[in-house]
Design an enzyme around this catalytic site. Structure first.
Site, PDB file in Angstrom:
ATOM      1  CE  LYS A 198      42.239  -2.682  37.410  1.00 38.05           C
ATOM      2  NZ  LYS A 198      41.575  -3.709  36.584  1.00 38.05           N
ATOM      3  CB  SER A 215      39.836  -1.523  33.791  1.00 41.80           C
ATOM      4  OG  SER A 215      39.979  -2.770  34.445  1.00 41.80           O
ATOM      5  CB  SER A 259      40.894  -5.639  32.808  1.00 40.68           C
ATOM      6  OG  SER A 259      39.521  -5.402  32.654  1.00 40.68           O
TER       7      SER A 259
END
Length: 478
Positions: free
Chosen positions: A72, A147, A171
């Site tokens: 990420k 996310s 997330s």
């Protein structure tokens, strides 16, 4: 994709790390316009492949040497820009790597690229207004979750064995459920957060995506441990997270069922308040499956559960304001440019981030501190103490991961309740794993349901044992 199978191919020289990375890059070439990646550096990939091949020549390789993965874009990387999914950090270069990333680099893991995400992790659908919307691989009308939505795609498509994201309120676990993979959030402080651009410092945790629980245990063995640069990490004895696999829960009972003696906690109040029929029936089936494996169901009472989402939002908004404010101090020394920069800074943020930023500003202002922020902190301590008491007579707790089916995600107004079941483990710092459990069919496509298991502090090895047995008997990620 099985990590051990890739290790076998690399170790016996049936495939080179460079050829494997080249094969994966060809696969993702057609996906670049779908916004799964923010940054890919081909020269850096070559350097990593050469290093992993050197380790193989010197017989210093391990289970992760030459294995490709993605991260990420919230983690600091020295060789690739780190944006946190925000326009204001588009050309932001950091001079150091995250601690866990250094550990993986030293083992010869190959970083294919950095994935798209919600700006500063604020969101639940990876609808990034600057880097683009990330589509769900099952159906473009569904949300991929967030996310960490960009990190889950290649794992979901069996292109790479694992990827790494961050979990602040679900997330990792929420997109894992929506994309038929396992999402793992460890105990707060088990993995160093040094190099993770902070959203909510007291809840941010490094998380792992994979379709195989054995893959997660191997990665955990590599990246856990004390870090001098992160004072929230614990100095514990190094352990092997695969040590309980294929063993009984009560090790002295040889002929009993695998999970005989396991006490599974279920909140009767929460279970009765699940209004979605398919999610409720899914949890009922899971409890029956655990009973079949020899576990015992115990009803528990989780205090303040109705206020968990509110407390999470208050604390996370306040900490987000504190963490993002530092990016607004770039031109403070020059009064000529200060007001221009301040205006540009706020205009560059997405609407969700702006809203949370100003809510945080309001909540920690001098006259609201005691009324909201400090009160939430006190209730958080009571919730933690309640969970400590629960785990004196209970081994794990089972909860749904999300409160809606994926079909209802077409209405984005429902996203406000997505953290209802996942944020409690972030508030308490407990380990939690989201596991796929059921495939549902609608017209010409399918979508997935799952559940999450919350364990006691530092009980990751036992959680891996439980999921391994459940996966072996009832469900596998396809």
């Amino acid at each position: 994709m099985n990590l051990l199978r890739l290790y076998y191919l690399i170790y016996f020289k049936k495939i080179k790390p460079f050829d494997l990375s080249k094969f994966i890059l060809k696969k993702i070439e057609n996906l670049l316009f779908k916004n799964y990646f923010i940054n890919i550096d081909y020269n850096y990939i070559k350097k990593q492949c050469l290093y992993s091949e050197k380790l193989l020549l010197k017989n210093k390789n391990n289970l992760l040497t030459g294995i490709p993965t993605t991260y990420k874009d919230i983690f600091s990387t020295k060789n690739i820009p780190t944006t946190a999914g925000s326009r204001i950090l588009k050309n932001y270069n950091i001079f150091y790597n995250a601690t866990f990333l250094n550990k993986l680099n030293n083992l010869g893991v190959i970083n294919i690229g950095k994935n798209n995400m919600d700006e500063f992790c604020v969101g639940s659908n990876t609808f990034n207004f600057y880097f683009g919307k990330v589509e769900n691989p099952l159906n473009k009308n569904f949300t991929i979750g967030g996310s960490s939505g960009g990190s889950v795609y290649l794992v979901s498509k069996n292109i790479i064995p694992f990827s790494i994201g961050s979990d602040t309120g679900g997330s990792v676990r929420q997109p894992a459920t929506l994309n038929n993979v396992i999402g793992f959030k460890p105990t707060y402080g088990l993995i160093s957060r040094y190099g993770l651009l902070a959203y909510s410092s007291s809840m941010d945790t490094v998380g792992i995506f994979s379709k195989n629980i054995l893959n997660i245990s191997i990665v955990l063995n590599a990246i856990t441990g004390f870090d001098v640069k992160d004072p929230t990490t614990f100095n514990l004895i190094k352990e092997d997270y695969t040590r309980y696999l294929n063993k009984n829960w009560l090790l002295n009972r040889i002929n009993s069922k695998k999970l005989t003696g396991l006490n599974v906690g279920v909140s009767k109040k929460i279970f009765n308040n699940i209004y979605n029929f398919s999610i409720r029936s899914n949890i009922e089936d899971i409890l029956l499956n655990f009973e079949f494996l020899g576990a015992k169901i115990i009803f528990i009472n989780i205090l303040f559960f109705d206020f968990v989402t509110t407390i999470y939002n208050i604390i996370s908004s306040s900490e987000l304001y504190s963490n993002i404010s530092k990016y607004n101090n770039k031109f403070l020394f020059d009064k000529t440019y200060y007001f221009l920069y301040k205006k540009t800074f706020f205009n560059s943020l997405s609407i969700n981030t702006k809203n949370k930023f100003f809510i945080g500003n309001y909540l920690i202002s001098s006259d609201k501190n005691k009324k909201f922020f400090f009160l939430s902190k006190k209730i958080r301590i009571l919730i933690i103490e309640n969970f400590k008491k629960i785990f004196t007579f209970c081994d794990i707790i089972i909860l749904p991961t999300i409160s809606y089916n994926n079909l209802k995600f077409l209405n984005l107004n429902l996203n406000k309740n997505l953290d209802k079941y996942t944020s409690v483990s972030n508030l308490t710092g407990l380990p939690s794993i989201s596991i796929p459990s059921k495939i549902l069919y609608y017209k010409n496509f399918k979508f997935f349901q799952g559940f999450q298991i919350i364990g006691n502090y530092f009980s990751e090895a036992k959680l891996i044992q439980i999921i391994y047995e459940y996966e072996k008997n009832f469900f596998k990620c396809f």
